[in-house]
Design a protein around this motif. Structure first.
Motif, PDB file in Angstrom:
ATOM      1  N   ARG A 148       0.882  -1.170   0.000  1.00 23.90           N
ATOM      2  CA  ARG A 148       0.000   0.000   0.000  1.00 23.90           C
ATOM      3  C   ARG A 148       0.915   1.214   0.000  1.00 23.90           C
ATOM      4  NH1 ARG A 148      -5.088   0.717   4.004  1.00 23.90           N
ATOM      5  NH2 ARG A 148      -3.516   0.331   5.600  1.00 23.90           N
ATOM      6  N   TRP A 149       0.880   1.993  -1.069  1.00 27.64           N
ATOM      7  CA  TRP A 149       1.816   3.084  -1.309  1.00 27.64           C
ATOM      8  C   TRP A 149       1.174   4.422  -0.939  1.00 27.64           C
ATOM      9  CZ3 TRP A 149       6.815   2.739  -2.642  1.00 27.64           C
ATOM     10  CH2 TRP A 149       7.473   3.886  -3.107  1.00 27.64           C
ATOM     11  N   GLY A 150       1.954   5.318  -0.376  1.00 27.47           N
ATOM     12  CA  GLY A 150       1.491   6.670  -0.095  1.00 27.47           C
ATOM     13  C   GLY A 150       0.425   6.756   0.972  1.00 27.47           C
ATOM     14  N   VAL A 151       0.591   6.021   2.057  1.00 28.73           N
ATOM     15  CA  VAL A 151      -0.407   6.033   3.133  1.00 28.73           C
ATOM     16  C   VAL A 151      -0.209   7.260   4.012  1.00 28.73           C
ATOM     17  CG1 VAL A 151      -0.689   3.542   3.154  1.00 28.73           C
ATOM     18  CG2 VAL A 151       1.000   4.559   4.622  1.00 28.73           C
ATOM     19  N   SER A 152      -1.271   7.656   4.698  1.00 30.00           N
ATOM     20  CA  SER A 152      -1.202   8.826   5.578  1.00 30.00           C
ATOM     21  C   SER A 152      -0.628   8.421   6.937  1.00 30.00           C
ATOM     22  CB  SER A 152      -2.595   9.432   5.751  1.00 30.00           C
ATOM     23  OG  SER A 152      -3.425   8.523   6.436  1.00 30.00           O
ATOM     24  N   GLU A 153      -0.408   9.411   7.762  1.00 32.75           N
ATOM     25  CA  GLU A 153       0.127   9.173   9.098  1.00 32.75           C
ATOM     26  C   GLU A 153      -0.868   8.430   9.983  1.00 32.75           C
ATOM     27  OE1 GLU A 153       3.216  10.041  10.274  1.00 32.75           O
ATOM     28  OE2 GLU A 153       3.797  10.822   8.325  1.00 32.75           O
ATOM     29  N   ARG A 168       7.435  -1.214  -8.582  1.00 32.21           N
ATOM     30  CA  ARG A 168       8.165  -0.392  -7.619  1.00 32.21           C
ATOM     31  C   ARG A 168       9.549  -0.977  -7.382  1.00 32.21           C
ATOM     32  NH1 ARG A 168       5.234   4.192  -7.137  1.00 32.21           N
ATOM     33  NH2 ARG A 168       3.080   3.730  -6.629  1.00 32.21           N
ATOM     34  N   ARG A 203       9.041   3.842   5.422  1.00 33.75           N
ATOM     35  CA  ARG A 203       9.195   5.080   4.668  1.00 33.75           C
ATOM     36  C   ARG A 203      10.295   4.813   3.649  1.00 33.75           C
ATOM     37  NH1 ARG A 203       9.562   8.567   8.641  1.00 33.75           N
ATOM     38  NH2 ARG A 203       7.392   9.126   8.560  1.00 33.75           N
ATOM     39  N   THR A 208       8.334   8.796   1.252  1.00 33.84           N
ATOM     40  CA  THR A 208       6.976   8.307   0.993  1.00 33.84           C
ATOM     41  C   THR A 208       6.656   7.195   1.980  1.00 33.84           C
ATOM     42  OG1 THR A 208       7.206   8.791  -1.366  1.00 33.84           O
ATOM     43  CG2 THR A 208       5.449   7.286  -0.727  1.00 33.84           C
ATOM     44  N   ARG A 209       5.531   7.341   2.683  1.00 33.18           N
ATOM     45  CA  ARG A 209       5.103   6.279   3.597  1.00 33.18           C
ATOM     46  C   ARG A 209       4.458   5.162   2.796  1.00 33.18           C
ATOM     47  NH1 ARG A 209       4.456   6.712   9.038  1.00 33.18           N
ATOM     48  NH2 ARG A 209       2.533   5.534   8.898  1.00 33.18           N
ATOM     49  N   LEU A 210       4.773   3.929   3.194  1.00 29.69           N
ATOM     50  CA  LEU A 210       4.190   2.766   2.548  1.00 29.69           C
ATOM     51  C   LEU A 210       4.030   1.664   3.570  1.00 29.69           C
ATOM     52  CD1 LEU A 210       6.571   0.330   1.401  1.00 29.69           C
ATOM     53  CD2 LEU A 210       7.464   2.591   0.923  1.00 29.69           C
TER      54      LEU A 210
END
Length: 148
Positions: free
Chosen positions: A41-46, A81, A114, A118-120
């Motif tokens: 899961r790419w681009g997750v929020s905090e 990726r 990270r 980018t968070r993932l």
């Protein structure tokens, strides 16, 4: 009648060919070894998102100092990726919660990371997680490794 049989035969042939290509692609990805099932899961929020949305099932392959991640349901021979070992920072580890349990494999562990800002999140089996963390910590001398 003959046209209907011809069209249905063509549809069946195309489905069989499509399934064969999926199987062949996966076999070619796994041929060099060092692969494991890994949802991404790419681009997750905090914030913690347990809705199960955004997870994509894939296969990851160790390739030197990076991991190549391929979508399972794709015909592309190229990885979707590329995760470089020196750029991966492990933030936390957790069990799937809520609807995530339905979106992921039954024995999955979620690793919050990270990569270049980018968070993932990566979801993999316990055995694959052990190998992944060992691979991260086995960086050549002088490389910074961030494992929480």
């Amino acid at each position: 009648m003959l046209l209907a049989l011809l069209v249905s035969g063509l549809v069946v042939a195309l489905v069989v060919i499509g399934l064969f290509v999926f199987a062949l692609r996966r076999r070619l990805i796994q041929r060099s070894g060092g692969t494991f099932d890994c949802s991404l899961r790419w681009g997750v929020s905090e914030e913690l998102d347990i809705s199960g949305k955004g997870w994509v099932y894939g296969v990851a392959r160790y390739s030197g100092d990076r991991i190549d991640w391929f979508r399972v349901f794709s015909y592309s021979p190229r990885p979707r990726r590329l995760l470089e070992r020196s750029s991966i920072e492990v933030i936390a580890r957790r069990a799937p919660e809520g609807e995530e349990e339905l979106a992921l494999l039954s024995d999955a562990v979620v690793l919050c990371c990270r990569h270049r800002g980018t968070r993932l999140e990566l979801a993999m089996s316990d055995d694959a997680l052990t190998g992944f963390l060992a691979w991260l910590e086995a960086a050549p001398p002088g490389q910074r490794v961030n494992v929480a």
